[in-house]
Design an enzyme around this catalytic site. Structure first.
Site, short mmCIF file in Angstrom:
data_model
loop_
_atom_site.label_atom_id
_atom_site.label_comp_id
_atom_site.label_asym_id
_atom_site.label_seq_id
_atom_site.Cartn_x
_atom_site.Cartn_y
_atom_site.Cartn_z
N CYS A 1 -5.90 54.47 11.24
CA CYS A 1 -5.57 53.98 9.45
C CYS A 1 -5.92 52.73 9.50
O CYS A 1 -5.64 52.32 10.25
CB CYS A 1 -4.23 54.42 9.34
N CYS B 1 -3.06 50.10 11.07
CA CYS B 1 -3.60 50.04 12.49
C CYS B 1 -4.47 48.34 13.21
O CYS B 1 -3.48 47.80 13.52
CB CYS B 1 -4.29 51.02 12.94
N ASP C 1 -40.14 30.79 -2.84
CA ASP C 1 -41.14 29.99 -1.80
C ASP C 1 -42.87 30.19 -2.86
O ASP C 1 -42.94 31.58 -2.95
CB ASP C 1 -40.99 29.72 -0.65
N ASP D 1 -40.20 31.30 3.71
CA ASP D 1 -40.86 32.53 5.49
C ASP D 1 -39.92 31.79 5.79
O ASP D 1 -40.23 32.37 7.04
CB ASP D 1 -42.23 31.83 5.11
N ASP E 1 -38.76 25.99 4.58
CA ASP E 1 -37.84 26.57 3.67
C ASP E 1 -36.17 26.49 4.54
O ASP E 1 -35.30 26.48 3.82
CB ASP E 1 -38.31 27.56 3.10
P1 ADP Z 1 -45.11 24.74 0.41
O1 ADP Z 1 -44.54 25.62 1.69
O2 ADP Z 1 -45.16 24.72 -0.53
O3 ADP Z 1 -46.83 25.51 1.38
P2 ADP Z 1 -44.84 22.58 1.93
O4 ADP Z 1 -44.55 21.52 2.21
O5 ADP Z 1 -45.48 23.21 3.49
O6 ADP Z 1 -44.08 23.35 0.71
O7 ADP Z 1 -46.59 21.91 1.53
C1 ADP Z 1 -47.11 21.16 1.10
C2 ADP Z 1 -48.31 20.18 0.87
O8 ADP Z 1 -48.27 19.83 1.72
C3 ADP Z 1 -49.57 21.86 0.84
O9 ADP Z 1 -49.63 22.30 -0.85
C4 ADP Z 1 -50.14 21.17 1.00
O10 ADP Z 1 -51.22 20.45 0.12
C5 ADP Z 1 -49.70 19.51 1.98
N1 ADP Z 1 -49.99 20.55 3.18
C6 ADP Z 1 -49.07 20.35 4.16
N2 ADP Z 1 -49.35 21.28 5.18
C7 ADP Z 1 -50.50 20.86 5.44
C8 ADP Z 1 -52.17 21.04 6.29
N3 ADP Z 1 -51.67 21.87 7.49
N4 ADP Z 1 -53.39 20.55 6.07
C9 ADP Z 1 -53.26 19.91 5.17
N5 ADP Z 1 -52.40 19.82 3.60
C10 ADP Z 1 -51.72 19.95 4.35
MG MG Z 2 -43.79 26.98 3.09
#
Ligand code: ADP
Ligand code: MG
Length: 759
Positions: A14, A17, A450, A647, A651
């Site tokens: 129960c 317990c 996101d 994801d 984030d």
């Molecule tokens: P989210 O997850 O919303 O895309 P991020 O912070 O990961 O946000 O990225 C923000 C922005 O930075 C992207 O939209 C892109 O314009 C630029 N960015 C991030 N990483 C890269 C990459 N590896 N090559 C080119 N652009 C990038």
């Molecule tokens: Mg992202």
């Protein structure tokens, strides 16, 4: 820090317990945490290994009638869940024994009930009195039957009584033990000294029938409860059964079948048509459609070919293929899901705290109440209705209070609903980390999502190149891909895949650096390059014609700039398709009155375009990762309850800040431990289902708690005779027993209802 360990407990009858075991553990030196759950019959304990051990802990509770089930072999490879099946077998045996006892005692209870009803009806002159012969016959039969019932079927309750006398610990068994033995003892004394007692009390009144019927009802209730409780754990059993037992491996060029716990990393495994996937891995040869519904709730088989990840527990359809084992034993996704579900089912919902507190003080209070009540009958009652009558009513009340006041239903109310709710979620591809998360989810007012990977597929593709340099397009892409090759961002993936398709060769990159929320930088042949968004271009003070990207961003495409310190080399557009289910998912959230906000680091126009397509209420674009966190905090400051779906990669801080963090799991790579809720298959439309599930479960818990309280609030005064002076109402202990048994069974039954409801 000591990591908590979870043990199954034997002998829990129960809710009270749980409290007793918790208190006993907490008194042991070295124990820092003890949480006992009646629903799962398990204890979570953290302790200092130098000061105590599981065996010693088990010994502290053994005198009280409990023990820990200690798994000696905590092997980490697959075998660790086999224990659950043997435990179930043990439970089934226990259940079978209960059944035998209950069913053999039902005829006895029926005879007693018959005699009892006859007597009652006769006393109202509805039927003639029993003949002398039969009356004498039953007069002698009842004590014999009562002795059997009390000492054989009622043994656990007598033990509870004994432990109370010996250790001063009372649980619900104690209440029933005291109540029924009091009825028995009184009757026994009356029968034995009938002649000498005759002048003082009504010797016609004995309570053997009360002893019999109460114990049989309660035993029947316990049996039905145990039977239904076993059903609440179905989900885990289904998950366990999903696992294959053997794998067909290739060793030294030969095919051989081995138990799955012997499969090692990197081993090649053959899967035949309609075979189960034994461990997690990657296909190396062949292809097939795989039914992943058991894991994701997705009914359509998914096509998988060379290079694709597959998960243990899923089912091959008609093809045949070979794959390489990447995760075995407890590392596989299914093993982690089972562990997570088990832990979530055993966790305590905050709403349970009240019920726990009540049940822990309940038993002693009820004991006192019962004695006080008896005292009142014998003093106040005697002066109104005479001693003999008052004694008889007093005794009936005493037994009634003890029997009806069992906090059993109260203890079952929350955990059974949580077990069913979490299990149901798991079967729909909704993994819930703990009961607290499930309890919070239905209160959510705002969902923040996101963009990449949650609303869009997270698999962008390159759509156009605006080459502003003197290099050829291919040279520019090769340069860009070399840089992106070191990034994990979905955009990077789009570019490297494109380069691979064109068979471009990549160059070595030095001084590579991620620039959070903006892009990246790195050097090739001593020239420094910058790749990213407009913000990054602003940072290096490169001005460019923003008009040149406007048209395409308005169509939802994301611009990527590649530049050196003083020259813009090109603008590459990538587009990420919207998930087909996103539109409906948002509409369903709206139906629940929830506001949906999209957060993204992406370009403003791009974000606005996508938000509009999906029907999202608000967009916050061009944010840095830390601003995502601030957005959540701002909403919370307005008193909103926020769920954040992302994801889980960049984030993570926002997921942690949100009231409920929801991770979108894609493929087999799941960060299931990190978020409060994980939606398998990255399916955002499951979010609304998860919220409905939370609502459903909480409603179930509240109904359960209401009924459990209601029984006691009404039952105790009724049994105690509080209404007798006004209306002449008394509750026979027999009905008290029935009510008590019924309350537990109905609570478990109500929880089981959650299983069949549609999400
Ligand atoms: P989210 O997850 O919303 O895309 P991020 O912070 O990961 O946000 O990225 C923000 C922005 O930075 C992207 O939209 C892109 O314009 C630029 N960015 C991030 N990483 C890269 C990459 N590896 N090559 C080119 N652009 C990038
Ligand atoms: Mg992202």
């Amino acid at each position: 820090m000591n990591t908590p360990r979870t043990f199954k407990i034997k002998g829990m009858h129960c809710a009270s317990c749980a409290g007793i075991i918790e208190k006993t553990f907490k008194k042991v030196e070295g124990v820092t945490l003890a949480e006992v759950n009646y629903g799962t019959e398990s204890a979570k304990v953290s302790f200092d290994e130098n000061k105590t051990n599981p065996q010693a802990l088990s010994e502290t509770i053994q005198p009280l009638g409990y023990s820990l089930i200690i798994e000696t072999d905590r092997a980490d490879h697959g075998g660790n869940h086999m224990g659950a099946n043997s435990q179930k077998e043990e439970k089934l045996l226990e259940l079978a024994a209960m059944k035998n006892q209950v069913f053999s005692s039902i005829p006895i209870a029926l005879i007693s009930a018959f005699v009892m009803s006859w007597d009652i009806l006769a006393s109202f002159n509805k039927i003639p009195k029993m003949s002398y012969f039969w009356s004498e016959f039953f007069h002698h039969l009842l004590p014999i039957m009562a002795t059997y019932i009390l000492f054989v079927v009622g043994k656990p309750y007598l033990k509870g009584f004994y432990r109370f006398l010996r250790y001063g610990k009372a649980n619900m068994d104690t209440l029933i033990g005291i109540g029924t033995s009091a009825a028995f003892l009184y009757s026994f004394v009356v029968s034995a000294f009938e002649e000498s007692l005759e002048p003082y009390i009504n010797v016609e009144n004995t309570y053997y029938d009360v002893t019999i019927i109460v114990i049989v009802f309660i035993a029947l209730g316990k049996y039905l409860e145990a039977q239904s409780k076993l059903k609440t754990g179905d989900a885990i059993e289904k998950l366990l059964n999903m696992q294959a037992k053997t794998a067909l491996v290739i060793r030294k060029g030969k095919e051989m079948e081995i138990p799955i716990d012997q499969v090692v990393h990197g081993e090649l495994i053959i899967v035949k048509p309609a075979g189960k996937i034994p461990v997690d891995g990657i296909i190396t040869e062949g292809s097939s459609y795989i039914d992943e519904s058991m894991l994701t709730g997705e009914p359509m088989p998914v096509k998988k070919t060379i290079g694709d990840a597959i998960a243990a527990g899923t089912m091959n359809t008609s093809g045949s293929f070979t794959f390489k084992a990447t995760k075995v034993g407890s590392e596989t996704m299914i093993a982690r899901i089972i562990k997570m579900v088990e832990e979530a089912q055993g966790s305590k919902a905050p709403i349970q705290a009240l019920a726990d507190k009540i049940s822990s003080v309940f038993v002693p209070i009820v004991l006192i109440l019962a004695f006080v009540d008896l005292g009142v009958w014998l003093t106040v009652g005697t002066s109104y209705i005479g001693f003999s009558q008052a004694l008889s009513y007093g005794l009936v009340s005493f037994v009634g209070i003890l029997v009806i006041a069992c906090p059993c239903a109260l203890g079952l109310a929350t955990p059974t609903a949580i077990i069913v709710g979490v299990g149901k979620g798991a079967r729909e591809g909704i993994l819930i980390k703990d009961a607290a998360t499930l309890e919070k989810l239905y209160k959510v007012t705002d969902v923040v999502v996101d963009k990449t990977g949650t609303i869009t597929k997270g698999k962008p593709e390159l759509t156009s190149i605006q080459n502003l340099s003197k290099k050829s397009d291919n040279e520019l892409i090769a340069l860009l891909a070399s840089l992106e090759n070191k990034s994990e961002h979905p955009i990077a993936h789009a570019i490297t895949t494109h380069a691979k398709e064109k068979n471009l060769s990549l160059s070595a990159v030095e001084h590579f650096e991620i620039i959070k929320g903006k892009g990246l930088k790195g050097s090739i042949n001593s020239i420094e390059y910058f790749v990213g968004n407009a913000k990054l271009m602003d940072d290096i003070k490169l001005s460019f014609e923003k008009k040149s990207i406007e048209k395409e961003t308005l169509e939802g495409k994301t611009p990527i700039m590649i530049a050196t310190k003083n020259e813009l080399l090109g603008i590459i557009m990538v587009a990420d398709a919207i998930k087909p289910e996103a539109v409906e998912a948002v509409a369903r959230l709206h139906e629940l009155g929830i506001k949906v906000t999209m957060l993204t680091g992406d370009n403003k126009n791009t974000a606005a375009f996508i938000a509009k397509q999906v029907g999202i209420d608000e967009v916050v674009s061009e944010v840095m990762p830390e601003d995502k966190l601030k957005t959540i905090k701002a909403l919370q400051a307005q008193g909103k309850i926020v769920a954040m779906a992302g994801d889980g990669v960049n984030d993570a801080p926002a997921l942690a800040q949100a009231d409920v963090g929801i991770a979108m799991a894609t493929g087999t790579d799941v960060a299931i431990e990190s978020a409060g809720i994980t939606l398998l298959n990255g399916d955002i439309s499951k979010l609304e289902k998860a919220i409905s599930l939370s609502k459903m479960t909480m409603r179930g818990i509240k109904q359960n708690l209401f009924w459990a309280f209601f029984y006691n609030v009404v039952g105790i005064p009724l049994a105690g005779g509080a209404f007798f002076p006004f209306f002449g109402w008394m509750l026979s202990p027999v009905f008290a027993g029935l009510a008590m048994a019924f309350s537990s069974v109905s609570v478990v039954g109500n929880s089981l209802r959650i299983k069949t409801k549609k999400l």
